[in-house]
Design an enzyme around this catalytic site. Structure first.
Site, PDB file in Angstrom:
ATOM      1  N   ILE A  16       0.842  -1.209   0.000  1.00  0.00           N
ATOM      2  CA  ILE A  16       0.000   0.000   0.000  1.00  0.00           C
ATOM      3  C   ILE A  16       0.874   1.255   0.000  1.00  0.00           C
ATOM      4  CG2 ILE A  16      -1.545   1.382   1.465  1.00  0.00           C
ATOM      5  CD1 ILE A  16      -2.903  -1.300   2.215  1.00  0.00           C
ATOM      6  N   GLY A  67       2.364   2.697  -3.217  1.00  0.00           N
ATOM      7  CA  GLY A  67       1.568   3.567  -4.071  1.00  0.00           C
ATOM      8  C   GLY A  67       1.024   4.784  -3.359  1.00  0.00           C
ATOM      9  N   HIS A  68       1.067   4.751  -2.037  1.00  0.00           N
ATOM     10  CA  HIS A  68       0.416   5.819  -1.265  1.00  0.00           C
ATOM     11  C   HIS A  68       1.375   6.326  -0.198  1.00  0.00           C
ATOM     12  CE1 HIS A  68      -2.563   7.793   1.374  1.00  0.00           C
ATOM     13  NE2 HIS A  68      -3.377   7.786   0.355  1.00  0.00           N
ATOM     14  N   PHE A  69       2.412   7.106  -0.504  1.00  0.00           N
ATOM     15  CA  PHE A  69       2.746   7.575  -1.825  1.00  0.00           C
ATOM     16  C   PHE A  69       4.217   7.259  -2.077  1.00  0.00           C
ATOM     17  CE2 PHE A  69      -0.724  10.371  -0.453  1.00  0.00           C
ATOM     18  CZ  PHE A  69      -1.571  10.300  -1.553  1.00  0.00           C
TER      19      PHE A  69
END
Lengths: 96, 156
Positions: B34, B37-39
Site C-alpha cells: 500500500i 503507491g500511497h505515496f
C-alpha cells in the site's frame, strides 16, 4: 410549542434536503418523499433525540415484511407522528 | 494490523460496558505494498483505512454491547477528519464510545491518537442484524480470541 408533525417535517426537510412546503401530513416518507432506508436512519436518530424515544424500526419493518402491517401505517407522516405521540406518552407513563 | 486481511485491530486495551467505551491498539505495518503507491517516496496510511480502523474499533464495542448476538455493519461515516499524517510503523490508540443506540442501528464517536495526540476522528453509523450464519459468528469468535477480547465482560 410546535406540533409533532411540525417537528418531524422540519427534521425531514433538514436531514434530507427536501423543501419543507412539500412535506404534508399525508406524505408517505418512502413513496412520496423518496426517502431511502439509510436516510430514514438519520431521521430516526433525529426523532429519537428530539423526543427522547426509540422508534422501533426493526419491529415495524418486521411487521411490514410479515404482512401484518402496511408501510402506510408507519411511514405516512400523520401516522408516524401518531406513533411518536404514543411512544412519548408511554415514556411519560413509565416515568411516573 | 493485518492489512492484507483487512484486520486492522491488534488488541483490545480496555472495554467498559457501563460507560459503553472501548480502547484498542493497532500498529501500522512498517512495510506494505500500500505504501508503495500511497505515496512513492512519502508513505502515509490512507485515510480510508484509518476510517476503517475506527469502524472496526466501534464494531468490537457494538459486538460487546449486543453480547455477540448481532453483527454491526458500516452504514455511514457522518464526519471524518484526518488531522495529521500516520506513517508506517506508528502505533495507534483508537477509542470509541456509543453516542446513540437505536432500533437496528447505532452511532459512535471515534478517535485515533498517536502518543496521546489526536490524529483522526469520525462519527460513524452502523446497522446491525442477527449473525447471518454460523461461519461469520465463528470467525468473529476467533478474531475476538486473537485480539484479547474480554469475553468475561459479556452477559452470562
Amino acid at each position: 410549542m410546535s406540533s409533532t408533525f411540525d417537528q418531524v417535517a422540519t427534521i425531514i426537510a433538514e436531514t434530507c434536503d427536501i423543501p419543507r412546503d412539500t412535506i404534508t401530513p399525508d406524505s408517505h416518507a418512502i413513496d412520496d418523499l423518496g426517502i431511502d432506508s439509510l436516510d430514514f436512519l438519520d431521521i430516526a436518530f433525529a426523532i429519537d433525540k428530539a423526543f427522547g424515544i426509540k422508534l422501533p424500526l426493526e419491529k415495524w419493518t418486521q411487521e411490514v415484511n410479515d404482512g401484518k402491517a402496511t408501510t402506510e401505517q408507519y411511514f405516512v407522516l400523520k401516522n408516524l407522528c401518531a406513533r411518536i405521540d404514543e411512544l412519548v406518552a408511554a415514556k411519560g407513563a413509565g416515568a411516573s | 494490523m493485518r492489512i492484507e486481511y483487512f484486520q486492522l485491530i491488534d488488541r483490545i486495551l480496555d472495554l467498559n460496558m457501563e460507560e459503553k467505551t472501548i480502547s484498542v491498539e493497532a500498529q501500522v505495518p512498517k512495510e506494505s505494498t500500500i505504501f508503495e503507491g500511497h505515496f512513492p517516496g512519502y508513505p502515509i496510511m490512507p485515510g480510508v483505512l484509518l476510517i476503517e480502523s475506527m469502524a472496526q474499533t466501534s464494531g468490537w464495542l457494538l459486538l460487546a454491547l449486543m453480547n455477540f448476538e448481532r453483527m454491526p455493519f458500516l452504514a455511514a461515516v457522518k464526519e471524518a477528519k484526518m488531522r495529521g499524517f500516520v506513517a508506517p510503523g506508528e502505533v495507534l490508540t483508537i477509542e470509541a464510545n456509543l453516542v446513540h443506540e437505536g432500533s437496528g442501528y447505532a452511532i459512535t464517536d471515534n478517535k485515533i491518537k498517536v502518543a496521546g495526540k489526536l490524529r483522526c476522528n469520525a462519527t460513524i453509523m452502523f446497522t446491525h442484524i442477527p449473525f447471518p450464519n454460523p461461519d461469520l459468528r465463528g470467525h468473529m469468535d476467533a478474531m475476538a480470541e486473537r485480539i484479547g477480547f474480554p469475553k468475561q465482560a459479556l452477559l452470562p
